[in-house]
Design a protein around this motif. Structure first.
Motif, short mmCIF file in Angstrom:
data_model
loop_
_atom_site.label_atom_id
_atom_site.label_comp_id
_atom_site.label_asym_id
_atom_site.label_seq_id
_atom_site.Cartn_x
_atom_site.Cartn_y
_atom_site.Cartn_z
N ARG A 13 0.82 -1.22 0.00
CA ARG A 13 0.00 0.00 0.00
C ARG A 13 0.85 1.27 0.00
O ARG A 13 0.32 2.37 -0.19
CB ARG A 13 -0.93 0.01 1.21
N SER A 14 2.12 1.15 0.24
CA SER A 14 2.97 2.34 0.35
C SER A 14 3.19 2.99 -1.02
O SER A 14 3.04 2.37 -2.07
CB SER A 14 4.32 1.97 0.98
N ASN A 15 3.57 4.26 -0.98
CA ASN A 15 3.86 4.99 -2.21
C ASN A 15 5.14 4.45 -2.84
O ASN A 15 6.06 4.02 -2.15
CB ASN A 15 4.03 6.47 -1.92
N GLU A 16 5.17 4.51 -4.16
CA GLU A 16 6.34 4.07 -4.89
C GLU A 16 7.49 5.06 -4.67
O GLU A 16 7.27 6.28 -4.65
CB GLU A 16 5.99 4.00 -6.38
N LEU A 17 8.70 4.55 -4.49
CA LEU A 17 9.87 5.41 -4.41
C LEU A 17 10.24 5.83 -5.83
O LEU A 17 10.20 5.01 -6.75
CB LEU A 17 11.06 4.66 -3.81
N VAL A 18 10.59 7.06 -6.02
CA VAL A 18 11.00 7.55 -7.33
C VAL A 18 12.42 8.05 -7.21
O VAL A 18 12.74 8.84 -6.32
CB VAL A 18 10.06 8.67 -7.82
#
Length: 122
Positions: A13-18
Motif C-alpha cells: 500500500r505504500s507509495n512508490e519510491l521515485v
C-alpha cells in the motif's frame, strides 16, 4: 530500522519510491533519440533505487548495436528492462547485458527480442 514496512500489506500500500538519474552529456550524445525511461520494481530502499537508476544510465554511455534474437518462452513483459541474455548464438553465450526495446511473442513458444547491446560486449 531499515525503512521496510513491518507487513507485506503495508509495503504493497505504500507509495512508490521515485529516483531520477540524468546525465546531460549522454542526453546530448543521443540527441533526438534521447528518451526518458522508467522502471517499477520491488526495491524497498532509496539507495537501491539510486544504484539501479545509475546502472541503467551507465548502460547508455557507450556505443550500442540494435540486434534481434529469438529466445525460448514468452517474454513480452521484458520490454523496457535490462537483463543478461544467454543464447546459443555468437556474442550471447556469455550473457551480455542488453536492454530490451521490442519483444514479439511467436508461435512455438518463442519470443523475438529486439535489443540494444553494447558494442564489443560479449
Amino acid at each position: 530500522m531499515n525503512g521496510v514496512p513491518a507487513t507485506r500489506s503495508e509495503w504493497l500500500r505504500s507509495n512508490e519510491l521515485v529516483e531520477i538519474a540524468t546525465n546531460a552529456v549522454i542526453a546530448a550524445r543521443w540527441g533526438d533519440l534521447a528518451s526518458v525511461g522508467a522502471v517499477s520494481s520491488p526495491l524497498a530502499l532509496r539507495a537501491d533505487a539510486r544504484a539501479e537508476a545509475l546502472r541503467q544510465l551507465a548502460f547508455f554511455d557507450s556505443p550500442l548495436a540494435v540486434e534481434t534474437i529469438e529466445v525460448p518462452g514468452r517474454h513480452a513483459h521484458r520490454i523496457g528492462t535490462a537483463l543478461p541474455l544467454f543464447a546459443d548464438e555468437e556474442g550471447y553465450r556469455e550473457g551480455p547485458l542488453v536492454f530490451v526495446i521490442g519483444a514479439e511473442e511467436r508461435e512455438g513458444g518463442v519470443t523475438l527480442f529486439t535489443v540494444l547491446r553494447k558494442i564489443g560486449a560479449a
